[in-house]
Write a protein that holds these residues in place. Structure first.
Motif, PDB file in Angstrom:
ATOM      1  N   PRO A   1      46.673  -1.501  31.632  1.00  0.00           N
ATOM      2  CA  PRO A   1      46.651  -1.068  33.037  1.00  0.00           C
ATOM      3  C   PRO A   1      46.648   0.451  33.191  1.00  0.00           C
ATOM      4  O   PRO A   1      45.953   0.996  34.064  1.00  0.00           O
ATOM      5  N   TRP A   2      47.400   1.157  32.343  1.00  0.00           N
ATOM      6  CA  TRP A   2      47.402   2.614  32.391  1.00  0.00           C
ATOM      7  C   TRP A   2      46.002   3.168  32.121  1.00  0.00           C
ATOM      8  O   TRP A   2      45.520   4.063  32.834  1.00  0.00           O
TER       9      TRP A   2
ATOM     10  N   ARG B   1      48.020  12.906  38.672  1.00  0.00           N
ATOM     11  CA  ARG B   1      49.294  12.423  38.142  1.00  0.00           C
ATOM     12  C   ARG B   1      49.540  10.967  38.542  1.00  0.00           C
ATOM     13  O   ARG B   1      49.283  10.576  39.680  1.00  0.00           O
ATOM     14  N   ILE B   2      50.025  10.196  37.570  1.00  0.00           N
ATOM     15  CA  ILE B   2      50.482   8.829  37.827  1.00  0.00           C
ATOM     16  C   ILE B   2      51.958   8.782  37.490  1.00  0.00           C
ATOM     17  O   ILE B   2      52.361   9.104  36.367  1.00  0.00           O
ATOM     18  N   ASP B   3      52.782   8.372  38.456  1.00  0.00           N
ATOM     19  CA  ASP B   3      54.231   8.268  38.278  1.00  0.00           C
ATOM     20  C   ASP B   3      54.663   6.809  38.389  1.00  0.00           C
ATOM     21  O   ASP B   3      54.333   6.139  39.365  1.00  0.00           O
ATOM     22  N   ARG B   4      55.395   6.338  37.376  1.00  0.00           N
ATOM     23  CA  ARG B   4      56.022   5.018  37.483  1.00  0.00           C
ATOM     24  C   ARG B   4      57.432   5.128  36.875  1.00  0.00           C
ATOM     25  O   ARG B   4      57.673   4.700  35.740  1.00  0.00           O
ATOM     26  N   PRO B   5      58.376   5.698  37.615  1.00  0.00           N
ATOM     27  CA  PRO B   5      59.716   5.875  37.047  1.00  0.00           C
ATOM     28  C   PRO B   5      60.429   4.563  36.772  1.00  0.00           C
ATOM     29  O   PRO B   5      61.183   4.438  35.816  1.00  0.00           O
ATOM     30  N   GLU B   6      60.233   3.554  37.624  1.00  0.00           N
ATOM     31  CA  GLU B   6      60.823   2.237  37.412  1.00  0.00           C
ATOM     32  C   GLU B   6      60.170   1.253  38.374  1.00  0.00           C
ATOM     33  O   GLU B   6      59.530   1.642  39.337  1.00  0.00           O
ATOM     34  N   GLY B   7      60.352  -0.040  38.106  1.00  0.00           N
ATOM     35  CA  GLY B   7      59.792  -1.047  38.989  1.00  0.00           C
ATOM     36  C   GLY B   7      58.314  -1.300  38.755  1.00  0.00           C
ATOM     37  O   GLY B   7      57.688  -0.707  37.876  1.00  0.00           O
ATOM     38  N   PRO B   8      57.702  -2.190  39.570  1.00  0.00           N
ATOM     39  CA  PRO B   8      56.312  -2.600  39.338  1.00  0.00           C
ATOM     40  C   PRO B   8      55.261  -1.721  40.005  1.00  0.00           C
ATOM     41  O   PRO B   8      54.077  -2.010  39.904  1.00  0.00           O
ATOM     42  N   LEU B   9      55.680  -0.665  40.719  1.00  0.00           N
ATOM     43  CA  LEU B   9      54.729   0.144  41.465  1.00  0.00           C
ATOM     44  C   LEU B   9      54.659   1.557  40.897  1.00  0.00           C
ATOM     45  O   LEU B   9      55.633   2.097  40.384  1.00  0.00           O
ATOM     46  N   ALA B  10      53.469   2.144  41.013  1.00  0.00           N
ATOM     47  CA  ALA B  10      53.247   3.518  40.566  1.00  0.00           C
ATOM     48  C   ALA B  10      52.625   4.308  41.704  1.00  0.00           C
ATOM     49  O   ALA B  10      52.031   3.751  42.636  1.00  0.00           O
ATOM     50  N   THR B  11      52.748   5.627  41.642  1.00  0.00           N
ATOM     51  CA  THR B  11      52.144   6.515  42.626  1.00  0.00           C
ATOM     52  C   THR B  11      51.044   7.333  41.956  1.00  0.00           C
ATOM     53  O   THR B  11      51.277   7.979  40.931  1.00  0.00           O
TER      54      THR B  11
END
Length: 310
Positions: A182-183, A250-260
């Motif tokens: 997915p990344w 930038r892709i941020d996914r600090p925790e959980g199923p969602l990224a920004t």
């Protein structure tokens, strides 16, 4: 339906499989491959469950090889094969045979497995833990078109990664790489939208994360730039940043199923980027049985560290 066999043989196991299918009214099963899982008792339950869930997409015969450790020289002479045959609802959409090898028979697992392989069907071998240093030269690995390991299952994953570099043979893959699909898809799509030359890159993750190292190597090979590794406290890969001439992607996914996802000159967007289950990872790997060239590229890319910071 479950059938327990003690001190048995491969021919008796095959006979029980036929009898089991007839008993539940399905003498012909459309299985597409043989999955061989090499594991221990501690990890057997989770591995079997993952394979059975994956079998809903890829009906298969699953052979679970468990070598029982001999505790004394006398046990080595007590060589036998026990089996648990599962068909129907107890084995997903295929059939499962749990093989427990005692004594010297454990040294010849390939001879036990060979008569149980589906004829004219691909073979996949998966080591959930304790993979051999050279999977393709392992007697069971040599039977397979596809060999699956998992660097997350070892104490020193980056050392295991270098061992995979040295032993790579077409057909090898690792779930640390599968977790990145997915990344890689989001990054490829984002770069197409940004249409800008990338001049720097950084991958953020927990320390000693094999997926982060593979992602950094892949980015370096594809973009031709050094990739910085940034250690964070978050789980697995937490962010990727690509510096471009017109700003940062930038892709941020600090925790959980969602990224920004943040692109230069555009408002941030929320994307689904969950941590997938083992069964989902296995199902993905079974969709292709040819050599994964991109995995080979990532493995063999220059492992230059760049600057690492916490």
């Amino acid at each position: 339906m479950k059938i327990d066999l003690t001190d048995t043989t491969a021919s008796k196991i095959n006979k029980s499989l036929v009898e089991g299918r007839r008993a539940i009214g399905t003498p012909a099963v459309g299985m597409v491959l043989t999955m061989v899982i090499v594991t221990d008792e501690e990890n057997a339950y989770d591995s079997i469950k993952a394979a059975e869930e994956a079998s809903h997409e890829h009906p298969s015969r699953t052979l679970v090889v468990i070598r029982r450790v001999s505790r004394s020289p006398r046990d080595r002479t007590n060589s036998r094969l026990d089996a648990e045959v599962r068909v129907g609802a107890d084995s997903g959409t295929g059939e499962t045979v749990v093989l427990r090898l005692y004594g010297e028979v454990g040294d010849h697992a390939d001879s036990v497995v060979l008569p149980l392989l589906l004829p004219d069907a691909p073979v996949v071998v998966w080591w959930p833990v304790d993979a051999p240093e050279f999977p393709a030269k392992d007697p069971l690995g040599a039977l397979a078109q596809r060999r699956i390991t998992d660097m997350y299952a070892v104490e020193q994953p980056l050392r295991a990664l270098e061992a995979r570099v040295a032993s790579y043979t077409p057909g090898d893959t690792d779930l640390a790489w599968t977790r990145l699909t997915p990344w890689r898809s989001i990054l490829a799509a984002a770069l197409d939208q940004a249409r800008a030359k990338v001049i720097s890159a950084a991958v953020e993750s927990e320390a000693e994360n094999p997926s982060a190292e593979l992602l950094a190597r892949w980015l370096g090979a594809r973009l031709g730039v050094p990739v910085e590794r940034v250690v964070t406290a978050g789980p697995v890969v937490t962010a990727v940043q690509l510096g471009a001439e017109n700003g940062a992607l930038r892709i941020d996914r600090p925790e959980g199923p969602l990224a920004t996802l943040s692109l230069p000159g555009q408002p941030p967007r929320t994307l689904a980027l969950k941590v997938r289950s083992t069964s989902e990872l296995i199902a993905e790997e079974l969709r292709r049985l040819d050599a994964d060239e991109m995995y080979a590229v990532a493995l063999r890319a220059d492992g230059e560290e760049g600057t690492s910071r916490a």
